[in-house]
Design a protein around this motif. Sequence first.
Motif: not given
Lengths: 379, 106
Positions: B46-49, B64-66, B74-77
């Motif tokens: 969904l989002a990457a930074t 990090l990616v959502l 949803r997980l943060l990885a």
Amino acid sequence: MNVRVSATGFSRFGKRPESLVELLAEAGGQALERLGRKAVDHLFVGAMAAGPLAGVESLTARVADRLGLVDPASGYRVEAASASGAAVFHAAVAAVESGQAERALVLAGEKMTGLPTPEVTRVLARSLAPSEEAVGATMPALAAIIALRYLDRFSLSAAVLDRVTVQFRESAQRNPIAQFPTAVRIEEVASSRPVALPLRLLHCAAISDGAVAVVVERGNGPVKVLGMGEGFDALAVVDRPELTSFRATRVAAQRAYEMARLTRKEVEVVELHDAFAPFALIDLEDLGFMGAGEAAAWFENGWTRPEGRLPVNPSGGILGRGHPVGASGLAGIASIADQLSGSAGPLALPRPPRTGLAQSIGGMASHNFVTILGRSEGG
Amino acid sequence: MSAPPPLELRRCAQCHSLFLPRPGVCLRCGGADVSPAAVDPIGTVLAATQVEYPPTGFSSPHRLVLVELPESVRLLAMVAGELPAPGSMVQLRQEGDRVLAEAAGP
């Protein structure tokens, strides 16, 4: 509610050689001076991480000692991460409203520049969820993910974030205590170094030292406390149903508006929590001033400027003033009080407001606060 | 090729929410009846930074990616390798408390 704000005080924000206790005493001494040295019977202190960041504890007794407050009837420290300054104000107002306190000195501050940046980043990240800390998330990293979701959902470009910074830095030029007294051009913001894209350095709060003071007491005066509210949300952002709005602000605002018995239409100035530029957009929408995704247009049209239809952060906000984390919530409240009492000096708005609202975000928006103040007619 | 190992999450018996193992009750409804649940580890970014200033203990570059998994989990990885594009598929795995993401095969 029969509580008023009778004095304020600010230390200069920025990189300061003084200790946290000295900064709190600087702001407190200024407020007591403006009060005409009347006695205060309670002392409340807000700070997020005085131990880890400034190497000091037992803040309340230390500040009482330093200010020569011989015998306050009571006092304590309040913590709610980056909303500690708002939380301590709410606690003090409740003590005065209940009759426990007659006149309370409320202080909030943080000393952050004594540590290397990665260490400060790690301390601030302690307000995140354990699952977020485990993957090395930081405040800017999560704010970047929230910003990406926001920009994507409303089909906006990152340029809207640049405009937020430009406006607040322009206002900060008039604020004598601001850490950043110089304006920035849109190209400078857009080309500042990446922190966690889409967020760049000038979209993010600085590491700062500073303190703020407010005196609250019973009875009528020019600046009355009209409403206060708090809200919570899941600690981990992934456990929230949406990322483009903060439930904790929406709940806090609803409670504050209900207590004040007014609506957002009566609010004439706002100081909000802009630790990251996209938060300014989300905050305004959560406070009900416009629909979801519409705040960017308000900045583009200049409606949030000091002379606009809804002045936002005329003090320069966190992006212009600096962000000693524990102090910021009280800085917003004190700035609103100064606008209402006519003592904002060079920050005074072209149209003197009658009602103002301050909003503060704790952690990654897991515990937020809204405070509404009003000018007494004939007060 | 064998299927990737599932993620070991927790499911609330009352509201059926899925979440990472954690102490305490269900976040959504406060339900106390929470039991292990295996979840397919392939999800959408969904989002990457890229985090230019990672906290002490993490190396740079830190990405990090959502990620959204089936059932709206949803997980943060943390990302192993290049930053994946939003909308692309990644495969998640757990390593202690950490969740790691890598590009999913075609």
